[in-house]
Design an enzyme around this catalytic site. Sequence first.
Site, PDB file in Angstrom:
ATOM      1  N   MET A 149      -8.162   9.147  -0.644  1.00 17.29           N
ATOM      2  CA  MET A 149      -8.976   9.639   0.481  1.00 17.29           C
ATOM      3  C   MET A 149      -9.417  11.071   0.197  1.00 17.29           C
ATOM      4  O   MET A 149      -8.648  11.851  -0.375  1.00 17.29           O
ATOM      5  CB  MET A 149      -8.154   9.610   1.766  1.00 17.29           C
ATOM      6  CG  MET A 149      -7.596   8.239   2.096  1.00 17.29           C
ATOM      7  SD  MET A 149      -6.767   8.262   3.688  1.00 17.29           S
ATOM      8  CE  MET A 149      -6.086   6.599   3.711  1.00 17.29           C
TER       9      MET A 149
ATOM     10  N   MET B 274     -11.594   5.718  -0.904  1.00 17.10           N
ATOM     11  CA  MET B 274     -12.218   6.056   0.376  1.00 17.10           C
ATOM     12  C   MET B 274     -12.787   7.460   0.222  1.00 17.10           C
ATOM     13  O   MET B 274     -12.295   8.436   0.809  1.00 17.10           O
ATOM     14  CB  MET B 274     -11.179   5.973   1.498  1.00 17.10           C
ATOM     15  CG  MET B 274     -10.885   4.540   1.896  1.00 17.10           C
ATOM     16  SD  MET B 274      -9.338   4.375   2.804  1.00 17.10           S
ATOM     17  CE  MET B 274      -8.200   4.329   1.441  1.00 17.10           C
TER      18      MET B 274
ATOM     19  N   HIS C 299      -1.276  -1.158  -4.229  1.00 17.84           N
ATOM     20  CA  HIS C 299      -2.554  -0.706  -3.676  1.00 17.84           C
ATOM     21  C   HIS C 299      -2.482   0.816  -3.485  1.00 17.84           C
ATOM     22  O   HIS C 299      -1.576   1.319  -2.816  1.00 17.84           O
ATOM     23  CB  HIS C 299      -2.774  -1.431  -2.344  1.00 17.84           C
ATOM     24  CG  HIS C 299      -4.064  -1.122  -1.661  1.00 17.84           C
ATOM     25  ND1 HIS C 299      -5.238  -1.772  -1.956  1.00 17.84           N
ATOM     26  CD2 HIS C 299      -4.362  -0.239  -0.677  1.00 17.84           C
ATOM     27  CE1 HIS C 299      -6.209  -1.316  -1.178  1.00 17.84           C
ATOM     28  NE2 HIS C 299      -5.700  -0.385  -0.389  1.00 17.84           N
TER      29      HIS C 299
ATOM     30  N   ASP D  54      -7.306  -5.380   4.518  1.00 18.97           N
ATOM     31  CA  ASP D  54      -6.541  -4.130   4.511  1.00 18.97           C
ATOM     32  C   ASP D  54      -6.547  -3.508   5.907  1.00 18.97           C
ATOM     33  O   ASP D  54      -7.599  -3.146   6.420  1.00 18.97           O
ATOM     34  CB  ASP D  54      -7.212  -3.193   3.491  1.00 18.97           C
ATOM     35  CG  ASP D  54      -6.456  -1.903   3.260  1.00 18.97           C
ATOM     36  OD1 ASP D  54      -5.369  -1.715   3.823  1.00 18.97           O
ATOM     37  OD2 ASP D  54      -6.975  -1.076   2.485  1.00 18.97           O
TER      38      ASP D  54
ATOM     39  N   HIS E  31      -8.171   1.928  -4.210  1.00 17.10           N
ATOM     40  CA  HIS E  31      -9.120   1.841  -3.099  1.00 17.10           C
ATOM     41  C   HIS E  31      -9.677   3.239  -2.844  1.00 17.10           C
ATOM     42  O   HIS E  31      -8.982   4.107  -2.303  1.00 17.10           O
ATOM     43  CB  HIS E  31      -8.360   1.291  -1.871  1.00 17.10           C
ATOM     44  CG  HIS E  31      -9.182   1.209  -0.626  1.00 17.10           C
ATOM     45  ND1 HIS E  31      -8.612   0.969   0.616  1.00 17.10           N
ATOM     46  CD2 HIS E  31     -10.516   1.323  -0.404  1.00 17.10           C
ATOM     47  CE1 HIS E  31      -9.566   0.946   1.531  1.00 17.10           C
ATOM     48  NE2 HIS E  31     -10.723   1.155   0.942  1.00 17.10           N
TER      49      HIS E  31
ATOM     50  N   ASP F 174      -4.346   4.161  -2.158  1.00 17.86           N
ATOM     51  CA  ASP F 174      -5.404   4.630  -1.268  1.00 17.86           C
ATOM     52  C   ASP F 174      -5.795   6.066  -1.579  1.00 17.86           C
ATOM     53  O   ASP F 174      -5.032   6.993  -1.345  1.00 17.86           O
ATOM     54  CB  ASP F 174      -4.930   4.554   0.188  1.00 17.86           C
ATOM     55  CG  ASP F 174      -4.877   3.122   0.683  1.00 17.86           C
ATOM     56  OD1 ASP F 174      -5.899   2.437   0.590  1.00 17.86           O
ATOM     57  OD2 ASP F 174      -3.804   2.702   1.146  1.00 17.86           O
TER      58      ASP F 174
ATOM     59  N   MET G 245     -11.996  -4.345   5.543  1.00 16.33           N
ATOM     60  CA  MET G 245     -11.142  -3.437   6.311  1.00 16.33           C
ATOM     61  C   MET G 245     -10.942  -4.006   7.716  1.00 16.33           C
ATOM     62  O   MET G 245     -11.909  -4.291   8.425  1.00 16.33           O
ATOM     63  CB  MET G 245     -11.778  -2.046   6.417  1.00 16.33           C
ATOM     64  CG  MET G 245     -11.864  -1.261   5.113  1.00 16.33           C
ATOM     65  SD  MET G 245     -10.296  -1.065   4.234  1.00 16.33           S
ATOM     66  CE  MET G 245      -9.284  -0.238   5.467  1.00 16.33           C
TER      67      MET G 245
ATOM     68  N   SER H 156       0.847  -1.194   0.000  1.00 22.48           N
ATOM     69  CA  SER H 156       0.000   0.000   0.000  1.00 22.48           C
ATOM     70  C   SER H 156       0.880   1.241   0.000  1.00 22.48           C
ATOM     71  O   SER H 156       1.644   1.486   0.937  1.00 22.48           O
ATOM     72  CB  SER H 156      -0.902   0.001   1.235  1.00 22.48           C
ATOM     73  OG  SER H 156      -1.491   1.272   1.349  1.00 22.48           O
TER      74      SER H 156
HETATM   75  C1  DX5 Z   1      -6.109   2.498   5.468  1.00 24.18           C
HETATM   76  C2  DX5 Z   1      -5.729   2.110   4.065  1.00 24.18           C
HETATM   77  C3  DX5 Z   1      -4.709   1.049   4.032  1.00 24.18           C
HETATM   78  C4  DX5 Z   1      -3.403   1.410   4.686  1.00 24.18           C
HETATM   79  C5  DX5 Z   1      -3.016   0.228   5.507  1.00 24.18           C
HETATM   80  O1  DX5 Z   1      -7.232   3.292   5.458  1.00 24.18           O
HETATM   81  O2  DX5 Z   1      -6.841   1.664   3.319  1.00 24.18           O
HETATM   82  O3  DX5 Z   1      -4.485   0.564   2.708  1.00 24.18           O
HETATM   83  O4  DX5 Z   1      -2.367   1.707   3.815  1.00 24.18           O
HETATM   84  O5  DX5 Z   1      -1.934   0.587   6.267  1.00 24.18           O
HETATM   85  P1  DX5 Z   1      -1.273  -0.394   7.326  1.00 24.18           P
HETATM   86  O6  DX5 Z   1      -0.820  -1.598   6.555  1.00 24.18           O
HETATM   87  O7  DX5 Z   1      -0.141   0.416   7.863  1.00 24.18           O
HETATM   88  O8  DX5 Z   1      -2.308  -0.698   8.323  1.00 24.18           O
HETATM   89 ZN    ZN Z   2      -6.457   0.623   1.334  1.00 24.59          ZN
END
Ligand code: DX5
Ligand code: ZN
Length: 223
Positions: free
Chosen positions: A43, A74, A39, A180, A72, A41, A143, A14
């Site tokens: 946000m 969010m 991956h 995740d 992903h 993320d 999650m 990620s």
């Molecule tokens: C959190 C993200 C994850 C994040 C996980 O909201 O969706 O993908 O990168 O991070 P770790 O592996 O540090 O928990």
């Molecule tokens: Zn993620």
Amino acid sequence: MPGQPKYQVHVAPSLLSADFLHLEAEIRKCEAEQSGVLHCDVMDGHFVPNLTFGPPIIKRIRENTSLELDVHLMIEAPERSLESYAEAGANAITVHAEVSPHLHRTLSRIRELGCRAGVALNPSTPASAVEHVLGVADLVLVMSVNPGFGGQAFLPLALEKLATLRLWQQSKGDFMISVDGGVDPQTAPSVVEAGAERLVAGSALFRGDFKSNIAALRRSAGC
Ligand code: DX5
Ligand code: ZN
């Protein structure tokens, strides 16, 4: 063990925990260790209390790597920006069930755009929220932390959900099961045992030496 995995178990780095000033070097580390997937993320500061990056950054990553981009989202109202992420070069687009009232339509649209369609479940959302759309999902993302930040502690409540999805995988659809949040060498064995096939990991890989970190995580996951 609720049945065998349909997909080969693997680790998905990620980017959230990578050094954003040196993204290219971080991506090369993933390639060198043959992660196969990255991956990403996204946000929006609304659905989750944090902001990261959007289509322009994903586009530049796409232009510079052949890794599968597992995006992903969010974000609220993800159906409004699916085209932008597909055009930017996402291979898979995952939306959250909590912000997608027309989930069947949204997942179908992602497929129409030529991407694999993913749906994510917050820790408080039951597996049943996606039960009826599994036929149009290519990926279900469980999650195991409340989304928004890297480096949080793994929530064991994810395990039961993973096991439920593994059971449903036999009869309700051909989707990959992903997990995740808080995945590290301590928690990886339990998520694999419960049913996870894609192990998304950020801080367990990018904090410290990536090469030895991914080797340790793969060893613990048996992949
Ligand atoms: C959190 C993200 C994850 C994040 C996980 O909201 O969706 O993908 O990168 O991070 P770790 O592996 O540090 O928990
Ligand atoms: Zn993620």
